[in-house]
Design a protein around this motif. Structure first.
Motif, PDB file in Angstrom:
ATOM      1  N   GLU A 132       0.811  -1.217   0.000  1.00  0.00           N
ATOM      2  CA  GLU A 132       0.000   0.000   0.000  1.00  0.00           C
ATOM      3  C   GLU A 132       0.852   1.278   0.000  1.00  0.00           C
ATOM      4  OE1 GLU A 132      -3.067  -0.207   2.960  1.00  0.00           O
ATOM      5  OE2 GLU A 132      -4.006  -1.931   2.013  1.00  0.00           O
ATOM      6  N   ASN A 133       1.785   1.330  -0.946  1.00  0.00           N
ATOM      7  CA  ASN A 133       2.624   2.498  -1.194  1.00  0.00           C
ATOM      8  C   ASN A 133       3.652   2.773  -0.092  1.00  0.00           C
ATOM      9  OD1 ASN A 133       3.483   4.702  -2.795  1.00  0.00           O
ATOM     10  ND2 ASN A 133       2.306   6.126  -1.547  1.00  0.00           N
ATOM     11  N   VAL A 393     -10.307   3.195 -13.467  1.00  0.00           N
ATOM     12  CA  VAL A 393      -9.586   2.297 -12.572  1.00  0.00           C
ATOM     13  C   VAL A 393      -9.315   0.961 -13.259  1.00  0.00           C
ATOM     14  CG1 VAL A 393      -9.721   0.963 -10.428  1.00  0.00           C
ATOM     15  CG2 VAL A 393     -10.436   3.362 -10.451  1.00  0.00           C
ATOM     16  N   SER A 394     -10.316   0.406 -13.914  1.00  0.00           N
ATOM     17  CA  SER A 394     -10.148  -0.895 -14.575  1.00  0.00           C
ATOM     18  C   SER A 394      -9.144  -0.811 -15.713  1.00  0.00           C
ATOM     19  CB  SER A 394     -11.502  -1.397 -15.092  1.00  0.00           C
ATOM     20  OG  SER A 394     -11.991  -0.600 -16.166  1.00  0.00           O
ATOM     21  N   ILE A 395      -9.096   0.325 -16.410  1.00  0.00           N
ATOM     22  CA  ILE A 395      -8.117   0.505 -17.483  1.00  0.00           C
ATOM     23  C   ILE A 395      -6.698   0.496 -16.919  1.00  0.00           C
ATOM     24  CG2 ILE A 395      -7.212   2.157 -19.171  1.00  0.00           C
ATOM     25  CD1 ILE A 395     -10.161   3.034 -19.624  1.00  0.00           C
ATOM     26  N   PHE A 396      -6.486   1.234 -15.838  1.00  0.00           N
ATOM     27  CA  PHE A 396      -5.155   1.277 -15.234  1.00  0.00           C
ATOM     28  C   PHE A 396      -4.738  -0.100 -14.717  1.00  0.00           C
ATOM     29  CE2 PHE A 396      -5.249   5.806 -15.615  1.00  0.00           C
ATOM     30  CZ  PHE A 396      -3.927   6.216 -15.523  1.00  0.00           C
ATOM     31  N   LYS A 397      -5.673  -0.843 -14.145  1.00  0.00           N
ATOM     32  CA  LYS A 397      -5.346  -2.189 -13.667  1.00  0.00           C
ATOM     33  C   LYS A 397      -4.952  -3.088 -14.836  1.00  0.00           C
ATOM     34  CE  LYS A 397      -8.120  -2.279  -9.432  1.00  0.00           C
ATOM     35  NZ  LYS A 397      -9.244  -2.934  -8.719  1.00  0.00           N
ATOM     36  N   LEU A 398      -5.652  -2.944 -15.957  1.00  0.00           N
ATOM     37  CA  LEU A 398      -5.333  -3.725 -17.149  1.00  0.00           C
ATOM     38  C   LEU A 398      -3.900  -3.470 -17.599  1.00  0.00           C
ATOM     39  CD1 LEU A 398      -6.411  -5.604 -19.427  1.00  0.00           C
ATOM     40  CD2 LEU A 398      -7.039  -3.523 -20.672  1.00  0.00           C
ATOM     41  N   TRP A 399      -3.433  -2.239 -17.401  1.00  0.00           N
ATOM     42  CA  TRP A 399      -2.083  -1.869 -17.818  1.00  0.00           C
ATOM     43  C   TRP A 399      -1.063  -1.970 -16.692  1.00  0.00           C
ATOM     44  CZ3 TRP A 399      -0.422  -1.967 -22.479  1.00  0.00           C
ATOM     45  CH2 TRP A 399      -1.317  -1.823 -23.531  1.00  0.00           C
ATOM     46  N   GLY A 400      -1.336  -2.829 -15.714  1.00  0.00           N
ATOM     47  CA  GLY A 400      -0.319  -3.183 -14.730  1.00  0.00           C
ATOM     48  C   GLY A 400      -0.220  -2.289 -13.521  1.00  0.00           C
ATOM     49  N   PHE A 401      -1.252  -1.478 -13.255  1.00  0.00           N
ATOM     50  CA  PHE A 401      -1.233  -0.590 -12.100  1.00  0.00           C
ATOM     51  C   PHE A 401      -2.108  -1.133 -10.964  1.00  0.00           C
ATOM     52  CE2 PHE A 401       0.028   2.118 -15.565  1.00  0.00           C
ATOM     53  CZ  PHE A 401       0.936   3.011 -15.011  1.00  0.00           C
ATOM     54  N   ALA A 402      -1.728  -0.839  -9.739  1.00  0.00           N
ATOM     55  CA  ALA A 402      -2.579  -1.070  -8.577  1.00  0.00           C
ATOM     56  C   ALA A 402      -3.241   0.253  -8.212  1.00  0.00           C
ATOM     57  CB  ALA A 402      -1.752  -1.587  -7.406  1.00  0.00           C
ATOM     58  N   TRP A 403      -4.426   0.172  -7.626  1.00  0.00           N
ATOM     59  CA  TRP A 403      -5.192   1.376  -7.274  1.00  0.00           C
ATOM     60  C   TRP A 403      -5.330   1.482  -5.762  1.00  0.00           C
ATOM     61  CZ3 TRP A 403     -10.994   1.748  -6.473  1.00  0.00           C
ATOM     62  CH2 TRP A 403     -11.393   3.098  -6.310  1.00  0.00           C
ATOM     63  N   GLY A 404      -5.018   2.670  -5.230  1.00  0.00           N
ATOM     64  CA  GLY A 404      -5.091   2.894  -3.792  1.00  0.00           C
ATOM     65  C   GLY A 404      -6.490   2.822  -3.215  1.00  0.00           C
ATOM     66  N   GLY A 405      -7.507   2.896  -4.059  1.00  0.00           N
ATOM     67  CA  GLY A 405      -8.875   2.783  -3.566  1.00  0.00           C
ATOM     68  C   GLY A 405      -9.223   1.397  -3.076  1.00  0.00           C
ATOM     69  N   ASP A 406      -8.399   0.398  -3.419  1.00  0.00           N
ATOM     70  CA  ASP A 406      -8.635  -0.979  -2.983  1.00  0.00           C
ATOM     71  C   ASP A 406      -8.034  -1.265  -1.607  1.00  0.00           C
ATOM     72  OD1 ASP A 406      -9.981  -1.714  -5.316  1.00  0.00           O
ATOM     73  OD2 ASP A 406      -8.117  -2.246  -6.345  1.00  0.00           O
ATOM     74  N   TRP A 407      -7.258  -0.332  -1.073  1.00  0.00           N
ATOM     75  CA  TRP A 407      -6.521  -0.603   0.152  1.00  0.00           C
ATOM     76  C   TRP A 407      -7.405  -0.519   1.390  1.00  0.00           C
ATOM     77  CZ3 TRP A 407      -1.924   3.130  -1.268  1.00  0.00           C
ATOM     78  CH2 TRP A 407      -1.235   2.577  -2.356  1.00  0.00           C
ATOM     79  N   ALA A 408      -6.906  -1.085   2.490  1.00  0.00           N
ATOM     80  CA  ALA A 408      -7.648  -1.038   3.750  1.00  0.00           C
ATOM     81  C   ALA A 408      -7.873   0.409   4.178  1.00  0.00           C
ATOM     82  CB  ALA A 408      -6.887  -1.807   4.832  1.00  0.00           C
ATOM     83  N   TYR A 409      -6.811   1.224   4.104  1.00  0.00           N
ATOM     84  CA  TYR A 409      -6.957   2.663   4.329  1.00  0.00           C
ATOM     85  C   TYR A 409      -6.831   3.301   2.960  1.00  0.00           C
ATOM     86  CZ  TYR A 409      -6.407   7.363   6.233  1.00  0.00           C
ATOM     87  OH  TYR A 409      -6.585   8.703   6.530  1.00  0.00           O
TER      88      TYR A 409
END
Length: 424
Positions: A132-133, A393-409
């Motif tokens: 988580e960064n 968000v789904s586009i960025f995930k497709l291109w190998g990125f993780a999204w901070g909105g999925d994190w616990a915080y």
């Protein structure tokens, strides 16, 4: 079986007096049980001052361990021999036997007052992983040797070292909320999930996770690229200066762990970052110097070879890691193709390459390597669901990125590289 826990009130090996106790089972459980880890060690005793080989034993492993594929010989009962954790020497790659001998053979004083500068040491495999960064320091160790440098409470916490030998990971109690955010009982390191077997009541300053050597190989940690040193009655600062004079100030990073424990940073001394996972390919050899005030100074040669400024769709000119740039361009081009360009506000872009510690901490974020970027900052603050368009968000995930909105915080403005994906 649940998670082994230890309780303590102090940390340092030279000041702790309490012994650790196993207080019960955590809510974290797994189907595998850990048993039979109390056998004694066998083999040739290590020579004085070199506990690296203290756990020499047969290749047999304990029965009913949590992860047989990653189990090593159990450490056996603690014999009471302990050392302080004074200096940590780290390289990007394996430190040769010859250099280890030179480093650990330094002396202090002259003539009749001359004495050994290193009272004891152990060799480790050392690196960093991202959750988580935030970067966390992990070591792969010989449990029987490494426990001696962990302070009285942790050294005597038998369950911790049995669990590490059995293929589980140990983390400090203070890191529980950060490293087990979903309460699954497993920690993901370099796309590998390792069961958290123990919450340590102490530990070596600055180390956030401990595994055994088999896990170290699986995770891709450089073999024996670090040396943990106890300086005995000698000043750690004096010993460090001797080592720096011997090997050069820019060869290895040498941290005074007394300073790390008291202040969190050893200012003015360059540090090696040894990443595992996808980031390692994109980062390579990364060295920096902590400057204070949350700032760091990356090696200018690294900045020159890795950081570029290029024009990308929607955002215009951005400064990021060159290895991430093709994926970033591809993701933003797809956003444009799908008619979603108006969902990313160019004036609300929060930056990419930001070489600083995370605010209020001594941890680096992936922004320090130019491998993360913040979008639509005002409407996507930490701890909120955020307003980020989920198709983007789904586009960025497709291109190998993780999204901070999925994190616990949550951190919904934040996207960071998770894996290398070729646009071709």
């Amino acid at each position: 079986m649940g998670l082994a826990r230890g309780h303590t009130r102090t940390r340092r090996g030279r000041t702790t007096t309490l012994t650790a106790a196993l207080s019960g089972l955590s809510a974290l459980t797994v189907a595998l049980a850990l048993a039979g880890c109390g056998s004694t060690e066998k083999g040739t005793p290590a020579k004085p001052g070199d506990p690296s080989k203290a756990a020499a034993s047969t290749s047999a492993t304990a029965e009913n361990v949590a992860d047989p594929a990653h189990a090593v010989a159990p450490p056996g009962p603690f014999d009471g021999k302990q050392y302080g954790d004074d200096l940590l020497v780290v390289s990007q790659d394996t430190i040769s036997d010859a250099d280890v001998a030179r480093i650990t053979g330094v002396t202090i004083g002259k003539g009749k007052s001359e004495r050994k500068g290193v009272a004891a040491y152990t060799r480790l495999s050392y690196g960093q992983f991202s959750v988580e960064n935030k970067l966390y320091n992990i070591v792969a160790v010989d449990p029987a040797a490494y426990r001696r440098f962990n302070g009285n409470d942790a050294a005597r916490f038998q369950a911790e070292w049995d669990r590490v030998a059995g293929g589980e990971i140990a983390i400090p109690k203070a890191r529980e909320k950060e490293l087990v955010p979903d309460k699954s009982g497993y920690l993901e390191v370099n796309d590998q999930k390792i069961h958290i077997g123990a919450l340590s009541p102490g530990g070596v300053d600055g180390i956030d996770a401990v595994v055994n050597t088999k896990w170290g190989h699986t995770l891709g940690l450089p073999d024996k690229n670090a040396v943990l040193i106890n300086t005995g009655i000698s000043s750690p600062q004096a010993v460090r200066k001797k080592i720096e004079k011997l090997v050069g100030k820019s060869t290895y990073s040498i941290s005074n762990l007394d300073i790390v424990q008291q202040e969190g940073l050893d200012l003015g001394t360059f540090q090696n970052v040894v990443l595992v996972g996808a980031f390692r390919d994109a980062v390579g050899t990364y060295r920096y110097t902590p400057l204070g005030g949350g700032r760091i100074a990356p090696d200018p040669a690294w900045v020159k070879s890795h950081i570029v400024t290029e024009v990308v769709p929607i955002l215009g000119a951005v400064t990021c890691n060159k290895y991430m740039m093709p994926q970033l361009k591809a993701a933003l081009a797809e956003v444009v193709k799908r008619g979603l360009a108006d969902q990313i506000q160019r004036g609300q872009y929060g930056g990419c390459f930001v070489p600083r510690f995370i605010a209020g901490s001594t941890q680096l974020s992936n922004h320090s390597f130019g491998l993360a970027l913040d979008l639509n900052v005002p409407g996507n603050q930490r701890g909120t669901v955020g307003q980020m368009n989920r198709e983007i968000v789904s586009i960025f995930k497709l291109w190998g990125f993780a999204w901070g909105g999925d994190w616990a915080y949550t951190d919904p403005m934040h996207f960071e590289l998770r894996q290398i994906v070729s646009p071709g």
